[in-house]
Design a protein around this motif. Structure first.
Motif, PDB file in Angstrom:
ATOM      1  N   ILE A 184       0.837  -1.206   0.000  1.00 28.79           N
ATOM      2  CA  ILE A 184       0.000   0.000   0.000  1.00 28.79           C
ATOM      3  C   ILE A 184       0.869   1.253   0.000  1.00 28.79           C
ATOM      4  N   GLN A 185       0.587   2.151  -0.937  1.00 24.65           N
ATOM      5  CA  GLN A 185       1.135   3.499  -0.945  1.00 24.65           C
ATOM      6  C   GLN A 185      -0.020   4.448  -1.223  1.00 24.65           C
ATOM      7  N   SER A 186       0.209   5.738  -1.097  1.00 25.57           N
ATOM      8  CA  SER A 186      -0.871   6.712  -1.307  1.00 25.57           C
ATOM      9  C   SER A 186      -1.492   6.549  -2.689  1.00 25.57           C
ATOM     10  N   GLY A 187      -2.729   6.091  -2.707  1.00 24.60           N
ATOM     11  CA  GLY A 187      -3.457   5.964  -3.958  1.00 24.60           C
ATOM     12  C   GLY A 187      -3.175   4.712  -4.755  1.00 24.60           C
ATOM     13  N   ASN A 188      -2.319   3.830  -4.260  1.00 23.42           N
ATOM     14  CA  ASN A 188      -1.976   2.607  -4.996  1.00 23.42           C
ATOM     15  C   ASN A 188      -1.874   1.415  -4.054  1.00 23.42           C
ATOM     16  N   CYS A 189      -2.460   0.304  -4.476  1.00 25.79           N
ATOM     17  CA  CYS A 189      -2.367  -0.934  -3.699  1.00 25.79           C
ATOM     18  C   CYS A 189      -2.338  -2.127  -4.647  1.00 25.79           C
ATOM     19  N   ALA A 190      -1.437  -3.041  -4.384  1.00 27.11           N
ATOM     20  CA  ALA A 190      -1.414  -4.331  -5.080  1.00 27.11           C
ATOM     21  C   ALA A 190      -1.436  -5.403  -4.009  1.00 27.11           C
TER      22      ALA A 190
ATOM     23  N   PHE B   7      -2.604 -17.172  -6.649  1.00 27.48           N
ATOM     24  CA  PHE B   7      -3.888 -17.681  -7.119  1.00 27.48           C
ATOM     25  C   PHE B   7      -4.922 -16.577  -7.338  1.00 27.48           C
ATOM     26  N   ASP B   8      -4.673 -15.411  -6.785  1.00 24.64           N
ATOM     27  CA  ASP B   8      -5.608 -14.301  -6.991  1.00 24.64           C
ATOM     28  C   ASP B   8      -4.862 -13.003  -6.716  1.00 24.64           C
ATOM     29  N   HIS B   9      -5.195 -11.955  -7.449  1.00 20.08           N
ATOM     30  CA  HIS B   9      -4.583 -10.653  -7.185  1.00 20.08           C
ATOM     31  C   HIS B   9      -5.556  -9.540  -7.527  1.00 20.08           C
ATOM     32  N   LYS B  10      -5.286  -8.373  -6.982  1.00 22.08           N
ATOM     33  CA  LYS B  10      -6.116  -7.205  -7.247  1.00 22.08           C
ATOM     34  C   LYS B  10      -5.268  -5.953  -7.090  1.00 22.08           C
ATOM     35  N   VAL B  11      -5.463  -4.997  -7.989  1.00 21.85           N
ATOM     36  CA  VAL B  11      -4.784  -3.707  -7.911  1.00 21.85           C
ATOM     37  C   VAL B  11      -5.839  -2.620  -7.738  1.00 21.85           C
ATOM     38  N   PHE B  12      -5.641  -1.763  -6.739  1.00 16.55           N
ATOM     39  CA  PHE B  12      -6.548  -0.642  -6.498  1.00 16.55           C
ATOM     40  C   PHE B  12      -5.802   0.667  -6.725  1.00 16.55           C
ATOM     41  N   ARG B  13      -6.501   1.628  -7.312  1.00 13.39           N
ATOM     42  CA  ARG B  13      -5.946   2.975  -7.460  1.00 13.39           C
ATOM     43  C   ARG B  13      -6.974   3.977  -6.979  1.00 13.39           C
ATOM     44  N   SER B  14      -6.482   5.081  -6.400  1.00 13.69           N
ATOM     45  CA  SER B  14      -7.395   6.087  -5.875  1.00 13.69           C
ATOM     46  C   SER B  14      -6.781   7.473  -6.040  1.00 13.69           C
TER      47      SER B  14
ATOM     48  N   ARG C  60     -12.020  17.259  -0.092  1.00 13.51           N
ATOM     49  CA  ARG C  60     -13.062  16.360   0.415  1.00 13.51           C
ATOM     50  C   ARG C  60     -13.283  15.189  -0.528  1.00 13.51           C
ATOM     51  N   VAL C  61     -13.144  15.445  -1.841  1.00 13.16           N
ATOM     52  CA  VAL C  61     -13.245  14.356  -2.814  1.00 13.16           C
ATOM     53  C   VAL C  61     -12.114  13.362  -2.601  1.00 13.16           C
ATOM     54  N   ARG C  62     -10.917  13.906  -2.421  1.00 13.47           N
ATOM     55  CA  ARG C  62      -9.766  13.017  -2.217  1.00 13.47           C
ATOM     56  C   ARG C  62      -9.912  12.213  -0.929  1.00 13.47           C
ATOM     57  N   LEU C  63     -10.409  12.852   0.112  1.00 14.51           N
ATOM     58  CA  LEU C  63     -10.607  12.133   1.371  1.00 14.51           C
ATOM     59  C   LEU C  63     -11.665  11.050   1.223  1.00 14.51           C
ATOM     60  N   GLY C  64     -12.713  11.370   0.465  1.00 16.14           N
ATOM     61  CA  GLY C  64     -13.746  10.373   0.221  1.00 16.14           C
ATOM     62  C   GLY C  64     -13.188   9.177  -0.520  1.00 16.14           C
ATOM     63  N   GLU C  65     -12.336   9.433  -1.488  1.00 18.05           N
ATOM     64  CA  GLU C  65     -11.724   8.332  -2.235  1.00 18.05           C
ATOM     65  C   GLU C  65     -10.741   7.563  -1.366  1.00 18.05           C
ATOM     66  N   THR C  66     -10.093   8.246  -0.424  1.00 23.55           N
ATOM     67  CA  THR C  66      -9.192   7.569   0.510  1.00 23.55           C
ATOM     68  C   THR C  66      -9.964   6.563   1.357  1.00 23.55           C
ATOM     69  N   VAL C  67     -11.115   6.990   1.867  1.00 27.61           N
ATOM     70  CA  VAL C  67     -11.957   6.103   2.670  1.00 27.61           C
ATOM     71  C   VAL C  67     -12.365   4.885   1.858  1.00 27.61           C
ATOM     72  N   GLU C  68     -12.823   5.113   0.633  1.00 27.57           N
ATOM     73  CA  GLU C  68     -13.260   4.014  -0.227  1.00 27.57           C
ATOM     74  C   GLU C  68     -12.090   3.100  -0.582  1.00 27.57           C
ATOM     75  N   PHE C  69     -10.913   3.700  -0.775  1.00 27.45           N
ATOM     76  CA  PHE C  69      -9.694   2.954  -1.109  1.00 27.45           C
ATOM     77  C   PHE C  69      -9.419   1.875  -0.060  1.00 27.45           C
ATOM     78  N   PHE C  70      -9.445   2.249   1.210  1.00 29.53           N
ATOM     79  CA  PHE C  70      -9.149   1.291   2.276  1.00 29.53           C
ATOM     80  C   PHE C  70     -10.304   0.325   2.520  1.00 29.53           C
ATOM     81  N   GLU C  71     -11.509   0.760   2.279  1.00 27.90           N
ATOM     82  CA  GLU C  71     -12.644  -0.162   2.382  1.00 27.90           C
ATOM     83  C   GLU C  71     -12.525  -1.264   1.337  1.00 27.90           C
ATOM     84  N   ASN C  72     -12.126  -0.894   0.121  1.00 20.50           N
ATOM     85  CA  ASN C  72     -11.958  -1.886  -0.948  1.00 20.50           C
ATOM     86  C   ASN C  72     -10.852  -2.886  -0.606  1.00 20.50           C
TER      87      ASN C  72
END
Length: 235
Positions: free
Chosen positions: A73-79, A89-96, A122-134
């Motif tokens: 996990i880094q700011s706005g990126n997760c693998a 066997f499974d992977h997922k990449v998230f971007r925010s 506030r948009v960025r913070l909202g996406e941050t919250v969603e990022f970690f929820e995902n």
């Protein structure tokens, strides 16, 4: 010096270590063995491959399967991914959208220095919250579907609270004994970077000063066949 060795050679080194007269201790949180001299001074570190059990473990004739997840996990990126005995066997990449474009600073760090902010923030913070929820939703899926033995993670101290305080909880807490902080610099998390981190975790690593070379030579042993370890290397 850093010397990386294969799983098989790591297993042989561990067996040699356990049958020798070396004084050593196992550090669970770092999954490594620390060798000390008679005075108790640390001389050498041996990081074990993630699929290798710690010293003193009674290993059956057929080695058990080791399941683990890797979370980068880094700011706005997760693998992240789920692995069994080193196989993904499974992977997922998230971007925010978490980084302020002009300053190149994450919104989290910006708030700590500038206080409250405007609509874009506030948009960025909202996406941050969603990022970690995902992230936590996918982790929960892994833990519901599989028995997970180890959790290899790379996440900055700034972001750790957002991971554990998410509305969607992690399936483990920050004191879980399965947690293992990856001792390696991680580039922007993408699928290929995660696979590179996995290759790193599957190797053993001897960390020592040049003066300890004789100890390393003794641990490796001249009677071990190194023909299948052409990919070992030094740093």
């Amino acid at each position: 010096m850093n010397r990386y060795i294969s799983q098989e050679r790591s297993r042989q080194v561990l067996q040699r270590l356990e049958s020798s007269g070396f004084a050593f201790a196992y550090e669970k949180e770092k999954h490594r063995v620390v060798l000390s001299d008679e005075a108790g001074n640390e001389q050498l570190y041996f990081r074990l491959p993630i699929v290798l059990p710690p010293p003193g473990t009674n290993i059956p004739a057929e080695e058990p399967q080791v399941n683990y997840v890797i979370v980068l996990i880094q700011s706005g990126n997760c693998a992240m991914g789920y692995f069994e005995n080193g196989i993904n066997f499974d992977h997922k990449v998230f971007r925010s959208y978490m980084v302020r474009k002009k300053q190149g600073k994450s919104q989290i760090k910006y708030l700590k220095t500038k206080g409250k902010s405007r609509a874009g923030s506030r948009v960025r913070l909202g996406e941050t919250v969603e990022f970690f929820e995902n992230i936590n939703e996918r982790l929960q899926e892994y833990f519901e579907e599989h028995e997970v033995h180890r959790i290899a993670i790379s996440c900055s101290k700034t972001l750790i609270p957002y991971l554990y305080n998410s509305k969607v909880p992690t399936p483990f807490d920050k004191h879980d004994p399965r947690l293992y902080k990856i001792p390696k610099h991680i580039h922007t998390p993408i699928y290929e970077v995660m696979l590179d981190a996995n290759r790193f975790l599957l190797k053993g690593e001897l960390i020592y000063e040049e003066a300890q070379q004789p100890i390393v030579d003794e641990l490796l042993g001249e009677d071990i066949d190194f023909s299948d370890d052409a990919d070992d290397f030094y740093y």
